[in-house]
Design a protein around this motif. Structure first.
Motif, PDB file in Angstrom:
ATOM      1  N   LEU A 265       9.538   9.951  -4.473  1.00 36.06           N
ATOM      2  CA  LEU A 265      10.215   9.255  -3.382  1.00 36.06           C
ATOM      3  C   LEU A 265      10.134  10.042  -2.078  1.00 36.06           C
ATOM      4  CD1 LEU A 265      13.215   7.848  -5.387  1.00 36.06           C
ATOM      5  CD2 LEU A 265      11.703   6.487  -3.937  1.00 36.06           C
ATOM      6  N   LYS A 266      10.038   9.298  -0.997  1.00 35.52           N
ATOM      7  CA  LYS A 266       9.938   9.867   0.347  1.00 35.52           C
ATOM      8  C   LYS A 266      11.112   9.374   1.188  1.00 35.52           C
ATOM      9  CE  LYS A 266       4.876   9.528   0.123  1.00 35.52           C
ATOM     10  NZ  LYS A 266       3.664   8.963   0.797  1.00 35.52           N
ATOM     11  N   PRO A 267      11.461  10.120   2.232  1.00 35.77           N
ATOM     12  CA  PRO A 267      12.553   9.663   3.108  1.00 35.77           C
ATOM     13  C   PRO A 267      12.326   8.254   3.654  1.00 35.77           C
ATOM     14  CG  PRO A 267      12.053  11.953   3.560  1.00 35.77           C
ATOM     15  CD  PRO A 267      11.000  11.471   2.598  1.00 35.77           C
ATOM     16  N   GLU A 268      11.075   7.893   3.885  1.00 35.52           N
ATOM     17  CA  GLU A 268      10.795   6.562   4.416  1.00 35.52           C
ATOM     18  C   GLU A 268      11.007   5.449   3.387  1.00 35.52           C
ATOM     19  OE1 GLU A 268       8.785   9.254   4.531  1.00 35.52           O
ATOM     20  OE2 GLU A 268       6.664   8.682   4.279  1.00 35.52           O
ATOM     21  N   ASP A 269      11.286   5.799   2.137  1.00 33.12           N
ATOM     22  CA  ASP A 269      11.636   4.800   1.125  1.00 33.12           C
ATOM     23  C   ASP A 269      13.119   4.415   1.204  1.00 33.12           C
ATOM     24  OD1 ASP A 269       9.504   6.558  -1.145  1.00 33.12           O
ATOM     25  OD2 ASP A 269       9.056   4.674  -0.118  1.00 33.12           O
ATOM     26  N   THR A 270      13.861   5.118   2.023  1.00 31.19           N
ATOM     27  CA  THR A 270      15.284   4.820   2.179  1.00 31.19           C
ATOM     28  C   THR A 270      15.484   3.407   2.704  1.00 31.19           C
ATOM     29  OG1 THR A 270      15.875   7.141   2.551  1.00 31.19           O
ATOM     30  CG2 THR A 270      17.396   5.464   3.401  1.00 31.19           C
TER      31      THR A 270
ATOM     32  N   TYR B 181      12.253  -4.112 -13.931  1.00 29.08           N
ATOM     33  CA  TYR B 181      12.536  -2.749 -13.484  1.00 29.08           C
ATOM     34  C   TYR B 181      11.611  -2.344 -12.346  1.00 29.08           C
ATOM     35  CZ  TYR B 181      14.733  -2.563 -18.089  1.00 29.08           C
ATOM     36  OH  TYR B 181      15.505  -2.822 -19.192  1.00 29.08           O
ATOM     37  N   LEU B 182      12.083  -1.385 -11.554  1.00 32.56           N
ATOM     38  CA  LEU B 182      11.239  -0.741 -10.559  1.00 32.56           C
ATOM     39  C   LEU B 182      11.409   0.764 -10.730  1.00 32.56           C
ATOM     40  CD1 LEU B 182       9.270  -1.158  -8.201  1.00 32.56           C
ATOM     41  CD2 LEU B 182      11.231  -0.887  -6.661  1.00 32.56           C
ATOM     42  N   GLN B 183      10.392   1.404 -11.291  1.00 32.17           N
ATOM     43  CA  GLN B 183      10.390   2.854 -11.417  1.00 32.17           C
ATOM     44  C   GLN B 183       9.814   3.438 -10.140  1.00 32.17           C
ATOM     45  OE1 GLN B 183      11.514   4.901 -13.938  1.00 32.17           O
ATOM     46  NE2 GLN B 183      10.991   6.611 -12.600  1.00 32.17           N
TER      47      GLN B 183
ATOM     48  N   ASP C   3       0.813  -1.224   0.000  1.00 32.34           N
ATOM     49  CA  ASP C   3       0.000   0.000   0.000  1.00 32.34           C
ATOM     50  C   ASP C   3       0.846   1.274   0.000  1.00 32.34           C
ATOM     51  OD1 ASP C   3      -2.725  -1.297   2.073  1.00 32.34           O
ATOM     52  OD2 ASP C   3      -2.313  -1.454  -0.083  1.00 32.34           O
ATOM     53  N   SER C   4       1.960   1.247   0.698  1.00 37.10           N
ATOM     54  CA  SER C   4       2.742   2.472   0.871  1.00 37.10           C
ATOM     55  C   SER C   4       3.402   2.964  -0.421  1.00 37.10           C
ATOM     56  CB  SER C   4       3.815   2.271   1.944  1.00 37.10           C
ATOM     57  OG  SER C   4       4.693   1.230   1.582  1.00 37.10           O
ATOM     58  N   VAL C   5       3.449   2.134  -1.457  1.00 36.77           N
ATOM     59  CA  VAL C   5       4.080   2.568  -2.714  1.00 36.77           C
ATOM     60  C   VAL C   5       3.111   2.628  -3.882  1.00 36.77           C
ATOM     61  CG1 VAL C   5       6.261   1.556  -1.930  1.00 36.77           C
ATOM     62  CG2 VAL C   5       4.824   0.296  -3.562  1.00 36.77           C
ATOM     63  N   LYS C   6       1.866   2.239  -3.652  1.00 36.68           N
ATOM     64  CA  LYS C   6       0.878   2.267  -4.740  1.00 36.68           C
ATOM     65  C   LYS C   6       0.729   3.681  -5.283  1.00 36.68           C
ATOM     66  CE  LYS C   6      -1.939  -1.723  -3.436  1.00 36.68           C
ATOM     67  NZ  LYS C   6      -3.255  -2.177  -2.898  1.00 36.68           N
TER      68      LYS C   6
END
Length: 125
Positions: free
Chosen positions: A84-89, A78-80, A60-63
């Motif tokens: 992007l958010k800091p929590e994607d680090t 591939y992953l496009q 859910d957090s990346v949809k």
């Protein structure tokens, strides 16, 4: 084997594209996914795809922000990653294997046969 690439440092709101190239086998009916693990957090499956039929899965957090895709001619997934958010680090890695578990099929690999090395994604201003 799997070779992952494309990570780096990006500002919040920016984009990156990760690549996962397979050699020695084809993705075919394998369940293939991108996973990530941040320090102190559990590993999570971010996005998965079955290359042969194109079925995809996202947490859910990346949809709406991440898109997983494949290029059969290059045997690459591939992953496009946009917005992007800091929590994607996290350390991102790709993995592929059987999607079967307990008689059901899952788009994300349940029994990993191949795993690529990780590629670091850092989202920071």
């Amino acid at each position: 084997q799997l070779q992952a690439s494309g990570g780096g440092l990006v500002q919040p709101g920016g984009s990156l594209r990760l690549s996962c190239a397979a050699s020695g086998f084809t993705f075919g009916n394998y369940a293939t996914g991108w996973f990530r693990q941040a320090p102190g957090k559990e590993r999570e499956g971010v996005a998965c795809i079955t290359v042969n039929d194109g079925v995809t899965y996202y947490i859910d957090s990346v949809k709406g922000r991440f898109t997983i895709s494949s290029d059969r001619s290059k045997n690459t997934v591939y992953l496009q990653m946009d917005s992007l958010k800091p929590e994607d680090t996290a350390l991102y890695y790709c993995a592929t294997g059987s999607g079967y578990k307990g008689g059901s099929y899952y788009t994300c690999p349940q029994h990993i046969e191949y795993r690529g090395q990780g590629t670091q994604v850092t989202v920071s201003s």
